[in-house]
Design a protein around this motif. Structure first.
Motif: not given
Ligand code: AMP
Length: 300
Positions: A8, A10, A12, A27, A31, A80, A91, A122, A148-149, A231, A233-234
């Motif tokens: 994504s 996004a 936030d 997103g 990240y 988000w 969180r 994600n 969520l997924w 971000g 994790g990403d």
């Molecule tokens: P993280 O903190 O690494 O888990 O990722 C956070 C990022 O994931 C945020 O910048 C959100 O915009 C994005 N995000 C949150 N929920 C979702 C989702 N359901 N699908 C896709 N991206 C998401």
């Protein structure tokens, strides 16, 4: 293009004990691609609305991220909202609005179909699967997801997981996915379902890398102030896969360990500021210095 990142892009809204920021750029794909861009030249696959800042797209380009796979559509970008309390590992998602991701069905650019590494960051697992099917012969497929997924699309998620080599998740997600409290048991259960490597991120406590014959634990860099954990994790996955893409070795255990430490280092930088801000000033030299500090920290 040897590494493509599907995720994504996004807006936030984030609240942490250090403040609140409305509609800042985030997103999973954003990240991850930024973190990977310190090692390699990733391609990004995603969609944004017309409201997405041109300035951010320019920043991605300046970081040499390929944006052929980025669509701009009429409508609003993914949104988000998340809140963190005193414990940065916990969180609460307040709102998720997929907007232009609702019916996102990308056709990968021809060059992307030949990529060697695919990271499914994600997004909806059905979309992850559809995109993965367009890549001809990837050498390494990795994925990440979110509660969520796991809750809403478990079957689709398990289907993608079967096709994946590396699975990145946090401790809460692996427990939810496997119904197993013990992380080692949970990780082993996931290894039985397809992936050859599971990376379990544990926020400020580091990460655990599990393979068939591998258990590797990494400490997180000791940050005194976590301004915004979003971000992390990403960025971990981006640093990890970006490094592997650079060295072109996806199986040497020593390199897997180094990749995991680079992932942890990238995550440790992103949480020092809100959103993607820290990436704007970050240099490869700082990354390498922190990698070296990390080596000292864990040697005895
Ligand atoms: P993280 O903190 O690494 O888990 O990722 C956070 C990022 O994931 C945020 O910048 C959100 O915009 C994005 N995000 C949150 N929920 C979702 C989702 N359901 N699908 C896709 N991206 C998401």
């Amino acid at each position: 293009m040897s590494l493509i990142i599907v995720g994504s892009l996004a807006f936030d809204t984030i609240e942490t004990p250090f403040g609140r920021r409305e509609k800042i750029v985030g997103g999973s794909g954003t990240y991850c691609a930024l973190a990977a861009s310190f090692f390699t030249r990733p391609g990004i696959v995603g969609v944004v609305g017309e409201d997405f800042p041109e300035e951010t797209v320019e920043f991605l380009k300046r970081r040499k991220i390929d944006i052929q796979g980025l669509e701009v559509r009429p409508g609003k970008s993914f949104f988000w909202e998340g809140h963190y309390g005193e414990d940065p590992n916990l969180r609460t998602t307040i709102r998720t609005e997929p907007n232009v991701y609702e019916d996102f069905k990308p056709q990968l650019p021809p060059e992307y179909r030949k990529s060697e590494i695919v990271f499914l960051a994600n997004i909806d697992p059905d979309q992850q699967d559809e995109i993965l099917n367009q890549v001809e012969k990837p050498k390494l497929v990795a994925m990440d997801t979110i509660n969520l997924w796991i809750n809403q699309k478990r079957d689709s998620l398990l289907k993608v997981l079967e096709k994946v080599d590396f699975y990145f998740a946090n401790d809460e997600e692996v427990r939810l996915l496997t119904d197993e409290k013990n992380l080692i048991k949970a990780g082993k259960k996931i290894l039985e379902g397809g992936p050859s490597l599971v990376v379990i991120k544990k926020g400020e406590h580091g990460a655990l890398v599990l393979g068939k014959d591998l258990v590797f634990g990494i400490l997180a860099h000791p940050c005194e102030e976590v301004i915004d954990p979003t971000g992390a994790g990403d960025s971990f996955a981006g640093g990890f896969l970006g490094y592997l893409d650079k060295i072109k070795d996806f199986s040497d255990e020593k390199e897997i360990r180094r990749a995991a430490v680079f992932g942890s280092v990238l995550a440790s930088f992103v949480i020092e500021d809100f959103g993607i801000n820290r990436f704007k000033s970050l240099s490869l030299e700082e990354i390498e210095n922190r990698f070296a500090q990390f080596k000292k920290l864990v040697s005895f």
